[in-house]
Structures are given as C-alpha cells and as structure tokens.
Design a protein around this motif. Structure first.
Motif, PDB file in Angstrom:
ATOM      1  N   THR A 159       0.842  -1.189   0.000  1.00  0.00           N
ATOM      2  CA  THR A 159       0.000   0.000   0.000  1.00  0.00           C
ATOM      3  C   THR A 159       0.885   1.250   0.000  1.00  0.00           C
ATOM      4  OG1 THR A 159      -0.079   0.111   2.411  1.00  0.00           O
ATOM      5  CG2 THR A 159      -1.728  -1.263   1.317  1.00  0.00           C
ATOM      6  N   ARG A 160       0.246   2.401  -0.134  1.00  0.00           N
ATOM      7  CA  ARG A 160       0.987   3.651  -0.098  1.00  0.00           C
ATOM      8  C   ARG A 160       1.707   3.820   1.239  1.00  0.00           C
ATOM      9  NH1 ARG A 160       0.735   8.028  -3.285  1.00  0.00           N
ATOM     10  NH2 ARG A 160      -1.039   7.118  -4.380  1.00  0.00           N
ATOM     11  N   LEU A 163       5.212   2.146   1.377  1.00  0.00           N
ATOM     12  CA  LEU A 163       6.274   2.551   0.471  1.00  0.00           C
ATOM     13  C   LEU A 163       7.528   3.021   1.200  1.00  0.00           C
ATOM     14  CD1 LEU A 163       4.363   4.451  -2.359  1.00  0.00           C
ATOM     15  CD2 LEU A 163       5.425   2.208  -2.470  1.00  0.00           C
TER      16      LEU A 163
END
Length: 395
Positions: A159-160, A163
């Motif tokens: 997911t973001r 990152l």
C-alpha cells in the motif's frame, strides 16, 4: 525461549528486545545500516558485559550492531539520548573520545530500562539464537515482526503506507551486498601482512626506530553491475521497488550503470544522484519516455548492445535485466542482443517478479526466447527474493 520459562524471564526478554528494537529503529531512521541479525547479536552481546557500566554497553552495542566508523558520532548521540540516559540527556562526546567509566545512578525513572532486569539477563537471552520469525511468546509478536512480514510481502500488494518503510528495507538489504577479495594488496591499518618497505620508510621519521609496522591486506573488489529495468505498464507494480533497490546498490558500490527500457532505451546514470531516492524516482518517471507504456524488449536490448555494450560491460560485469518478459516485439532481436551481451559479460541474471507466483511458467514468447541466453532466471517479487540475489552478484 522455552514455554516453561518463568514469567519474569519472559518479561525480561520482551523488555530487552523492545528497547533494542526501538534503539535500532532510530539508527535506521538516521540511515545507519542495522539489520535484524545485528539486533539479535546485540542482545547476545549484552550477556557478557556489565549492564551497570555505560562504556561497556556502548562498546558492546556498537560492535554487535556493526556500526560503520562514519556513523559513530550519530550512534553516540543516540545512545546518550535513548539508552544511556545520563544526567544531562543532551550531553554527547566527540568522535574518538572515551566516555568516563562511571555507573548509572538515579531513581527508577532515570535509569535505563534494562537495569531493572539486570539479574535476569542471562535467563532472558537464553533463546536469543532462535529464528527471528519464530521468536513469538504466548501469541505476542516482538517489535520487529512488522518489518519481518514486510520482507515477505509482494511488491504488488504494498500500500501507499508501505512505500517509505519498504524503501528503507531495500536500502538496508543493498548495504549487505557481498564482496570478494582480490589478489592485489593495499595498505590497511589492521592488515594481516607486514609491509616491510613502508615500515622502513616510516622509521626514517623516527631516527630509524620501528615505532609502528605498516600493514597490507587484500583489496575489496566491489561488483561491477549494469542494470536494465523494464518500466512498461505491465511492470508498474514492481518497477518503483526494483529501481529503489538499484539506486541503493549504486549508493553502496558506486559501480552501477542503469538503463530503463520500454518502447525505447534510456540511460539513467547521468540523471541519478546519491541524494533522496524517492525524489530521484519521481524525476525518472517524469523524464523517461513512455514510462508505463508499451514494451519492445528485443529492440531495446539490441540498442543497448549496439550503443553501450563496449562502454559499460567488461569481463567482470554482471548484467541484471529486470523484466516480466512480456513482449510482443521482435524475438530475433531479443535473442541476438542477449547472445551479444552474454559473450562479453561475466554473467547475465534475469529478475522476473512474476516468478513469485508458484503457478508461473516462463512460456511467454519473450521469456521463452531469453532463457537459453541467461545464466539465471530468478524471482524479484519481494524484498526477500532480492536479498537472495545479493550473493549472485559476486559469485
């Protein structure tokens, strides 16, 4: 830790591990390369030092965590703030200074957490050699479990929020790159071989007295890498992570040439700096032509062979091709390019993120045509698979 261990021992172990994890996590945020195995080694090292002596604990942690010399000042500052907790929390000493051999004093709130469990230290570390992922007790995960889980997480499932942590993890993995020793001898402060010629020259400054022997050691040879990364649409879920890994390798070794390919070939090396990796990735995405577009692997690799092969690849070079092999282009061009590259390079490794799926078979036209001309086809779907590639770079 045995299931029958007393509750006090289990609590002691949890406190030590939790504090080490917090300390190591802060070091990583500063950019210091500290791994999970280093944390386990540090916990074991505390068995053999006087926990009441800050100097012994500092040296034990700095040694077991394998802190590079250039990070000693940052380590000392963080040690004072988070572990030592001296009377003046912001007090620090310059690199190379030896802190006074004093013991911690103060009430319960001013002493380091591990002081409260000093008598239980040996028992609490009895199971420190067990595998990190199996170190759960009574359903509780140690503090580093989320990072361990991230190592196994597929890039296309991140997911973001994952990152930033994944980028730090990949940078840490790259710092473990294997090296090999050459036959060439170079000056070294603690080398195994005495350099008599330099020793005699040094003695002239001291009236002919041998005050210190000069030494030599075998030079470390960093791997020479050329990386060609597929940035087409089918690689969108993987290219950011793979390029992060490549940029981290370049920061460590300095001997990495990088190219991106999709419908055309782009040399990335002139655009890459050793600064912020996320910013570098954004700059590449904006400037590389047809990023996330189509792909013509054969034509791009043939362009590399024609325009850059002699300049960038030699007999000691490992060529990495990062691609899923999904190509509708000219198969003959792909075979010709790979044959030319293979003849000149030390080895050619093809990293395919689709191999993370056990059902995957390399039957696509491009991948099938490439197989006879590469040394290894390996997976590149998560951090763990990239870690397994590191020993291959200098094998």
């Amino acid at each position: 830790m045995p299931a029958t261990a007393p509750a006090a021992e289990r609590e002691a172990r949890r406190e030590i591990v939790a504090h080490l994890v917090r300390f190591s996590g802060e070091l990583r945020r500063l950019g210091v390369p500290v791994g999970l195995r280093d944390e386990i080694d540090a916990a074991g090292a505390l068995r053999f030092v006087d926990i009441g002596d800050p100097r012994e604990v500092r040296l034990a942690l700095r040694t077991a965590l394998k802190i590079p010399y250039r990070w000693w000042t940052d380590f000392d500052l963080l040690f004072d703030r988070l572990w030592r907790r001296a009377a003046s929390p912001d007090a620090a000493y310059d690199r190379g200074d030896r802190p006074p051999r004093t013991r911690w004093r103060g009430d319960e709130h001013s002493e380091p957490p591990i002081m409260r469990i000093r008598r239980q230290l040996d028992a609490s570390l009895a199971g420190q050699d067990q595998d990190t992922d199996a170190a759960e007790t009574e359903g509780e995960r140690p503090g580093y479990s989320p990072r361990a889980l991230l190592r196994h997480k597929n890039f296309d499932e991140c997911t973001r929020e994952d990152l930033a942590e994944m980028e730090r993890l990949l940078a840490q993995l790259a710092s473990r790159i294997a090296t090999r020793r050459s036959r060439r001898m170079v000056p070294a402060p603690r080398g195994a071989v005495v350099d008599m010629r330099r020793s005699f020259r040094r003695s002239l400054a001291c009236g002919g007295e041998f005050m210190e022997l000069a030494r030599r050691a075998r030079a470390v040879e960093w791997p020479h890498l050329v990386v060609l990364c597929d940035t087409s649409g089918s690689m969108d879920a993987y290219s950011r992570f793979l390029l992060t890994f490549v940029l981290s390798l370049r920061r460590i070794t300095g001997r990495v040439e990088s190219f991106a390919f999709n419908t055309s070939l782009t040399r990335l090396t002139p655009w890459i700096t050793t600064g912020n990796i996320p910013a570098t990735l954004e700059r590449l995405a904006r400037n590389v032509e047809d990023w996330s577009g189509g792909t013509r692997i054969g034509e791009c690799l043939l362009a590399f062979a024609d325009d850059y092969l002699r300049e960038t690849v030699s007999a000691d070079t490992t060529v990495l091709i990062l691609s899923d092999g999904l190509d509708r282009g000219d198969i003959e061009s792909l075979e010709t390019a790979l044959l030319t590259i293979r003849r000149r390079a030390r080895r050619v490794l093809w990293l395919n993120p689709l191999m993370g799926d056990p059902r995957y078979r390399p039957e696509a036209r491009g991948m099938k045509a490439a197989l006879p001309h590469v040394d290894r086809l390996v997976s590149a779907h998560n951090a763990e698979s990239l870690e397994a590639v590191l020993p291959m770079l200098t094998a």
